[in-house]
Design an enzyme around this catalytic site. Structure first.
Site, PDB file in Angstrom:
ATOM      1  N   GLY A  26       0.836  -1.183   0.000  1.00 40.03           N
ATOM      2  CA  GLY A  26       0.000   0.000   0.000  1.00 40.03           C
ATOM      3  C   GLY A  26       0.873   1.236   0.000  1.00 40.03           C
ATOM      4  O   GLY A  26       2.101   1.142  -0.132  1.00 40.03           O
ATOM      5  N   VAL A  31       2.862  -5.915   2.982  1.00 39.16           N
ATOM      6  CA  VAL A  31       2.411  -7.112   3.679  1.00 39.16           C
ATOM      7  C   VAL A  31       3.251  -8.296   3.216  1.00 39.16           C
ATOM      8  O   VAL A  31       3.463  -8.493   2.017  1.00 39.16           O
ATOM      9  CB  VAL A  31       0.917  -7.383   3.412  1.00 39.16           C
ATOM     10  CG1 VAL A  31       0.455  -8.625   4.182  1.00 39.16           C
ATOM     11  CG2 VAL A  31       0.078  -6.175   3.801  1.00 39.16           C
ATOM     12  N   LYS A  46       1.930  -7.088   8.378  1.00 42.80           N
ATOM     13  CA  LYS A  46       1.764  -5.774   7.759  1.00 42.80           C
ATOM     14  C   LYS A  46       2.761  -4.823   8.410  1.00 42.80           C
ATOM     15  O   LYS A  46       2.623  -4.446   9.575  1.00 42.80           O
ATOM     16  CB  LYS A  46       0.336  -5.272   7.959  1.00 42.80           C
ATOM     17  CG  LYS A  46       0.056  -3.926   7.294  1.00 42.80           C
ATOM     18  CD  LYS A  46      -1.409  -3.550   7.488  1.00 42.80           C
ATOM     19  CE  LYS A  46      -1.749  -2.252   6.777  1.00 42.80           C
ATOM     20  NZ  LYS A  46      -3.188  -1.914   6.915  1.00 42.80           N
ATOM     21  N   ASP A 141     -14.431   1.694   4.307  1.00 42.74           N
ATOM     22  CA  ASP A 141     -13.679   1.522   3.058  1.00 42.74           C
ATOM     23  C   ASP A 141     -13.840   0.109   2.493  1.00 42.74           C
ATOM     24  O   ASP A 141     -12.866  -0.527   2.100  1.00 42.74           O
ATOM     25  CB  ASP A 141     -12.200   1.834   3.291  1.00 42.74           C
ATOM     26  CG  ASP A 141     -11.443   2.121   1.983  1.00 42.74           C
ATOM     27  OD1 ASP A 141     -12.101   2.481   0.983  1.00 42.74           O
ATOM     28  OD2 ASP A 141     -10.206   1.986   1.958  1.00 42.74           O
TER      29      ASP A 141
END
Length: 331
Positions: A26, A31, A46, A141
Site C-alpha cells: 500500500g 504485507v 503488515k 472503506d
C-alpha cells in the site's frame, strides 16, 4: 531483507519470524507472508512505513486504530490479528494468513462474477460487517481490494485501516475523503459522519461491480465522480445486462439509495432481502423506484394499499349512484 526506497524494512522482525515473500503493498505499508518461529505457523505481517513527517505519523495512528478495532471483532469473516510488534519508530501487525486472492484480482481476471457467487460473497461481507457494527466499528472503506477470497470461496475483510469506532473521528480531517471514491456513500461526500448505512452503500456498490464487471461511475476524474455520486441515481444493473435478475438489482438500488430513509437501516434488513433475491417467487419483479410521486405510487407495497382504497371508493360510488337512481325512479 535490506531496507531501500521500494521495500519496508523487516530485519528487526527476523528474530521472531521467517519472512518468505511480499504479498501486498500500500502507500504506507507492505504485507509479507512469514512463518512464526515459535510454533511454525504461517502468518501475514503488515509492516508500516515510518519516517519523521506528519503523514506517516497519522498512518501510525491508523495502524494502532486498525489493531484496536480488529482485535476485538470475533467473526469468521474478519481477519484475525495475533499481535502488534513495535520497536522504536517501527511497527507491524501480525495477522492470519489467507491462501487466496483479493476480490479485486478475481474481478480483473473474470471481468464479472456470476450472480449466485456474488450473492454468496456479499452475504459473507455483510456477516463480517454485522460483527463489526455490533462492536460499534464502522469500516468506511469496503472495496474489492480489502476483501480476501480463500481457495474455498470464504471471504475475509482484511483491512480496517480507516475504520472508526466511537471517539476515532479525530483521525480524519473534516471534509477530507479518505476512502475510495467509487464506493463512498453520498452523505460522506457532504462531510456527514459515517455510520452503518455508509458501509451498506459501499456493499451495494461492490455488488454492482461484481455482477456488471465495472464500477457504477466508471470514467471521469475524481471531481466528476463525486458529482455523479451526489446527484445521479444509482444505475440499474439489469438495464445494463438483462440477464441479471431485477430482484438482485433492486437489492443494490435499495442499498445505494441517496435517501437514507429508503436505504436499508441496518445489516439485518440487507441480509433478509438478499436471502430471497434469487428465489423464483421474485422473478419478474419490477424495478424499484424511490423518486417522485408517480414512482412511489408504482411501488409494490404502496400499490396494494392504493388498490384497496380504489376498491372502497368505487364501492361507495356504486352505492351513491344506486341511491340516486332509486330516489329518481320513486318520484
Amino acid at each position: 531483507m535490506s531496507s531501500n526506497k521500494k521495500e519496508i524494512s523487516t530485519e528487526w522482525l527476523l528474530d521472531k519470524y521467517h519472512i518468505q515473500s511480499k504479498i501486498g503493498r500500500g502507500g504506507f505499508s507492505s504485507v509479507y507472508k512469514a512463518v512464526r518461529i515459535s510454533d511454525g505457523k504461517d502468518v501475514a505481517i503488515k509492516a508500516l512505513k515510518i519516517d519523521s513527517n506528519n503523514t506517516s505519523f497519522v498512518n501510525t495512528q491508523r495502524v494502532e486504530q486498525e489493531y484496536k478495532n480488529t482485535s476485538r471483532i470475533n467473526s469468521n469473516y474478519v481477519i484475525k490479528l495475533y499481535s502488534k510488534e513495535q520497536q522504536n519508530d517501527k511497527m507491524a501487525i501480525v495477522m492470519e494468513y489467507i491462501d487466496g486472492e483479493t476480490l479485486d484480482e478475481i474481478i480483473k481476471q473474470r471481468k464479472y462474477i456470476e450472480t449466485t457467487r456474488s450473492v454468496s460473497y456479499t452475504m459473507q461481507v455483510l456477516k463480517g460487517l454485522k460483527a463489526m457494527h455490533k462492536e460499534g466499528v464502522i469500516h468506511r472503506d469496503i472495496k474489492p481490494s480489502n476483501l480476501m477470497i480463500s481457495s474455498h470461496g470464504k471471504v475475509k475483510i482484511i483491512d480496517l485501516g480507516i475504520s472508526k469506532s466511537h471517539g476515532d473521528d479525530k483521525l480524519t480531517r473534516t471534509g477530507k475523503i479518505v476512502a475510495s471514491i467509487d464506493y463512498t456513500a453520498p452523505e460522506l461526500l457532504k462531510a456527514k459522519p459515517a455510520n452503518e448505512q455508509s458501509d451498506i452503500f459501499s456493499v451495494g456498490a461492490l455488488m454492482y461491480e461484481m455482477i456488471v464487471g465495472s464500477k457504477p461511475y466508471a470514467g471521469g476524474n475524481t471531481k466528476e465522480k463525486i458529482s455523479k455520486i451526489k446527484h445521479n441515481p444509482f444505475p440499474n444493473a439489469t438495464a445494463i445486462n438483462g440477464a441479471i435478475p431485477q430482484a438482485l438489482s433492486n437489492v443494490i438500488l435499495k442499498a445505494t439509495s441517496t435517501d437514507l430513509t429508503k436505504r436499508y437501516q441496518n445489516i439485518d434488513e440487507f441480509i433478509e432481502d438478499l436471502t430471497t433475491c434469487l428465489d423464483s417467487s421474485r422473478a419478474g419483479e419490477s424495478t424499484l423506484k424511490f423518486n417522485g410521486k408517480k414512482e412511489k405510487f408504482l411501488n409494490k407495497f404502496n400499490s396494494k394499499k392504493t388498490l384497496m382504497w380504489m376498491a372502497i371508493i368505487l364501492g361507495l360510488m356504486v352505492i351513491a349512484t344506486t341511491t340516486i337512481l332509486i330516489i329518481w325512479l320513486t318520484k
